[in-house]
Design an enzyme around this catalytic site. Structure first.
Site, PDB file in Angstrom:
ATOM      1  N   ARG A 212       0.807  -1.220   0.000  1.00 52.85           N
ATOM      2  CA  ARG A 212       0.000   0.000   0.000  1.00 52.85           C
ATOM      3  C   ARG A 212       0.843   1.274   0.000  1.00 52.85           C
ATOM      4  NH1 ARG A 212      -0.690   2.788   4.823  1.00 52.85           N
ATOM      5  NH2 ARG A 212       0.041   1.778   6.732  1.00 52.85           N
ATOM      6  N   TRP A 219      15.055   3.473   7.267  1.00 54.42           N
ATOM      7  CA  TRP A 219      15.729   2.251   7.725  1.00 54.42           C
ATOM      8  C   TRP A 219      15.133   1.006   7.105  1.00 54.42           C
ATOM      9  CZ3 TRP A 219      15.058  -0.122  13.176  1.00 54.42           C
ATOM     10  CH2 TRP A 219      13.742  -0.061  13.608  1.00 54.42           C
ATOM     11  N   ASP A 220      13.872   1.021   6.689  1.00 52.87           N
ATOM     12  CA  ASP A 220      13.322  -0.129   5.960  1.00 52.87           C
ATOM     13  C   ASP A 220      14.216  -0.484   4.776  1.00 52.87           C
ATOM     14  OD1 ASP A 220      10.010  -0.538   6.584  1.00 52.87           O
ATOM     15  OD2 ASP A 220      10.939   1.316   7.261  1.00 52.87           O
ATOM     16  N   ASN A 256      12.832  10.228   6.702  1.00 54.86           N
ATOM     17  CA  ASN A 256      11.938   9.221   7.285  1.00 54.86           C
ATOM     18  C   ASN A 256      11.240   8.492   6.137  1.00 54.86           C
ATOM     19  OD1 ASN A 256       9.612   9.302  10.062  1.00 54.86           O
ATOM     20  ND2 ASN A 256       9.623   7.885   8.368  1.00 54.86           N
ATOM     21  N   GLN A 267      15.603   8.953   9.932  1.00 58.05           N
ATOM     22  CA  GLN A 267      15.346   7.670  10.581  1.00 58.05           C
ATOM     23  C   GLN A 267      16.674   7.060  11.010  1.00 58.05           C
ATOM     24  OE1 GLN A 267      12.590   5.008   8.369  1.00 58.05           O
ATOM     25  NE2 GLN A 267      11.159   5.471  10.020  1.00 58.05           N
ATOM     26  N   GLY A 382      12.164   5.335  14.427  1.00 58.72           N
ATOM     27  CA  GLY A 382      11.639   4.163  13.754  1.00 58.72           C
ATOM     28  C   GLY A 382      10.782   3.302  14.657  1.00 58.72           C
ATOM     29  N   ASP A 384       7.928   3.568  16.365  1.00 58.89           N
ATOM     30  CA  ASP A 384       6.695   4.292  16.629  1.00 58.89           C
ATOM     31  C   ASP A 384       5.524   3.310  16.778  1.00 58.89           C
ATOM     32  OD1 ASP A 384       7.192   3.668  13.938  1.00 58.89           O
ATOM     33  OD2 ASP A 384       6.003   5.327  13.194  1.00 58.89           O
ATOM     34  N   GLU A 579       3.556  -7.387   8.409  1.00 56.85           N
ATOM     35  CA  GLU A 579       4.509  -6.386   8.869  1.00 56.85           C
ATOM     36  C   GLU A 579       5.192  -6.792  10.175  1.00 56.85           C
ATOM     37  OE1 GLU A 579       4.158  -1.602  10.000  1.00 56.85           O
ATOM     38  OE2 GLU A 579       2.407  -2.908  10.102  1.00 56.85           O
TER      39      GLU A 579
END
Length: 643
Positions: A212, A219-220, A256, A267, A382, A384, A579
């Site tokens: 989505r 950082w992903d 971010n 991030q 990161g 959150d 996730e």
């Protein structure tokens, strides 16, 4: 009484005794077979075949000989549904499939689909070809699709301005040269994506976290890059570093994410690791690229992390510190109502009226400003959200951030020594030696041992420089010094038993210890980066840290637990790769403050989730073959001995 599921399994077992048909291929009418399968097997009507269904009878697959093969296993029925969905999506009237494909071993199937399908489905470009997806962006609250372009990117401005003439409903906005929190607040009601690198008339590709998303996250991206390199996608991993270089040079930081409201927020820093791992994966080393990437990483280190009074604190250590004004606009309406209610009561206002006056600037409330400074900084971390950081992030020298910056310093030392003969000169004429970075790293290690290490408990903790005390909060982030190499052998010897005792759960590593949550939580809200949840980046970093310090048995057990949980959930729930997980109950069904991306799909998941995919590939690469065999057989971790 024999259950229906066991009866079907018995029928299938009898069929397996008939070995000659094992390799036979079936030609199935796609739509007709799919509808018949759904009617018989998808008894709860969710367009999936899961353990929550009760198939009405074994599903019969016709053979060319005129007879049929019966399938009753949920996993095999689910695989067939997924393959039929792929065929239908490709407009194929018939699906040719073998029994061997239907029976594909679960770990093999997950890994294959990540490599062959998921990465491509998660790849985006911000150019003429990729813009159509962006034009369907649901985050454009006023219906206008905007793209913000840096004032310093003259070629990008021309490219996108030309594109604006071709597309309706698409607006290009050139950012001012100096980005301030005031400016960012002024465009919060006009959100949009931020441009990334255009090269040779095409957008440089990047991988998004989940299906989505349309934006590249900080950082992903590093963790996705780890998975991409394992799967031989060096081109895509390199492209993501190129987009980070673009962000550093044009936005002043790794964002971010490339969204307008993230312009003042970064991030967790992984640029040096990303650069090093991509370069060392190249078959033909491109020193020019390394020079450009290393310079960008050094630039980010200096202008983002080492500015005194911002992310560099008076004691020489670092903190997360995200600038901004007002309520973070990416949150859902009402997200902060519980917090703001207490402030509103002091002003004799309803929450909605207080929010309106606060956002407009009519009410000057420094205590609310401070709360949102911590909240934005928490989001920059990161994590959150987490009770570890709640309402104090900007006052914390965190173990994770300082470990990551120690890794930067050691990476800079290594790269300059290994590839530039110990001396690196930037395009601006600034020269750095490997000794310079070695000294920086040693200084940071000394400060972390002084402020963050607790000799009594044998652990690193976040340090609140305002109160002068360690938080004592047990989190997976406390163990980052194992990954960065900062911990001494003696410290590791004391840390590892704590990790296994406090944070090991049925499905892997907990984000934090239950005892710390109970001690720090001010209400019953479950924060998604706390107990009982587990996240891919923590697993990946701590696996590698344990292996680097020689704790193979502990690493293998944690890897196996995580992979077993992912595999079991995928087998039981139609290939779901979400996730995050509840690692205590080893399930993707989580009930934290946010949902779980990757669980909502019809028939088949096409993308999984970025760093979850990467963790699976890394885990399989690190795990010895004998454990992979057990994983394919779904042997519970409690039945194994790890050596």
């Amino acid at each position: 009484m024999v259950s229906k599921r066991r009866f079907f399994s018995f029928i299938f077992f009898l069929f397996l005794l008939n070995a000659p048909v094992f390799a036979q291929e079936f030609q199935l009418e796609t739509e007709k077979t799919m509808q018949r399968l759904l009617q018989q097997a998808d008894t709860d009507g969710d367009k999936k075949v899961t353990v929550e269904d009760e198939p009405k009878m074994p599903f019969l697959i016709p053979r060319s000989q005129g007879d049929s093969v019966a399938i009753g296993e949920i996993y095999y029925l689910s695989n067939l549904l997924q393959e039929l969905a792929i065929a239908r999506g490709n407009d194929e009237d018939y699906l040719e499939i073998s029994l061997e494909e239907i029976q594909e071993k679960p770990a093999d199937r997950i890994s294959r689909r990540i490599k062959e399908q998921f990465w491509d489905d998660l790849t985006r470009t911000i150019d003429r070809k990729g813009i159509e997806k962006i034009l369907r962006d649901t985050k454009a609250s006023d219906g206008v699709q905007r793209l913000y372009v840096p004032a310093t990117d003259t070629s990008g401005i021309k490219y996108y301005k030309d594109l604006q003439q071709e597309l309706s409903g698409f607006e290009v906005v050139v950012l001012p040269e100096k980005i301030t929190p005031q400016y960012v607040k002024s465009i919060n009601e006009k959100p949009g994506l931020l441009a990334l690198k255009i090269e040779d008339g095409r957008g440089v590709p990047f991988v998004v976290p989940g299906g989505r998303f349309n934006e590249m996250y900080g950082w992903d991206s590093y963790f996705e890059g780890v998975g991409l390199l394992i799967d031989g996608r060096i081109d895509l991993a390199r492209a993501m570093v190129d987009n980070f270089i673009y962000q550093i040079n044009h936005y002043g930081k790794i964002l971010n994410a490339n969204r307008s409201y993230y312009l003042t927020r970064t991030q967790p820093p992984f640029m040096s690791s990303f650069v090093r791992e991509v370069y060392e994966a190249m078959e033909e080393k491109d020193e020019k690229w390394l020079r450009k990437a290393l310079e960008a990483a050094i630039k980010e280190y200096g202008q983002v992390w080492m500015v005194k009074g911002e992310r560099l604190t008076g004691n020489g250590l670092n903190r997360y510190f995200a600038e901004g004004i007002g309520i973070p606009p990416e949150t859902e309406k009402g997200h902060f109502d519980e917090v703001l209610r207490g402030f509103a009561e002091k002003y004799g206002l309803e929450v909605s009226e207080f929010v309106e006056k606060y956002q407009s600037g009519e009410i000057d409330a420094p205590e609310v400003d401070e709360y949102f400074l911590h909240d934005r900084s928490l989001r920059e971390s990161g994590h959150d959200t987490s009770w570890r950081l709640e309402n104090r992030t900007a006052y914390l020298n965190t173990v994770d951030l300082n470990s990551l910056l120690y890794k930067y310093e050691k990476d800079f030392e290594y790269l300059i020594d290994e590839y530039f003969d110990g001396r690196f000169t930037t395009s601006t004429g600034k020269t750095y030696t490997d000794d310079h970075w070695e000294e920086k790293a040693e200084d940071r290690k000394e400060l972390m041992n002084r402020y963050l290490w607790n000799e009594n408990s044998g652990s690193f903790y976040d340090y609140n420089f305002k109160t002068g005390e360690q938080t004592g909060y047990t989190s997976a982030t406390n163990f980052y010094p194992l990954w960065s190499g900062l911990a001494s052998e003696e410290q590791a010897e004391r840390m590892v038993p704590q990790l296994m005792h406090d944070l090991q759960a049925q499905g892997g590593i907990l984000s934090s210890a239950r005892s710390s949550v109970e001690k720090n939580a001010t209400n019953e809200v479950q924060r998604q980066w706390d107990y009982p949840y587990g996240w891919a980046p923590h697993q990946m970093l701590l696996w590698q840290g344990l292996l680097d310090y020689g704790y193979e048995a502990q690493a293998y057990e944690l890897i196996y637990r995580w992979l077993w949980m992912i595999t079991k959930n995928a087998v039981d729930y139609n290939g779901t790769i979400p996730e995050k997980y509840d690692v205590v109950d080893a399930t993707h069904k989580v009930y934290a403050e946010y949902g779980n991306v990757g669980t909502e799909f019809d028939y088949i998941t096409t993308s999984g989730f970025g760093w979850m995919n990467a963790s699976y590939q890394l885990g399989l690469e690190l795990l010895p073959e004998q454990y992979v065999e057990k994983l394919n057989a779904l042997v519970p971790p409690g039945e194994l001995i790890f050596k």
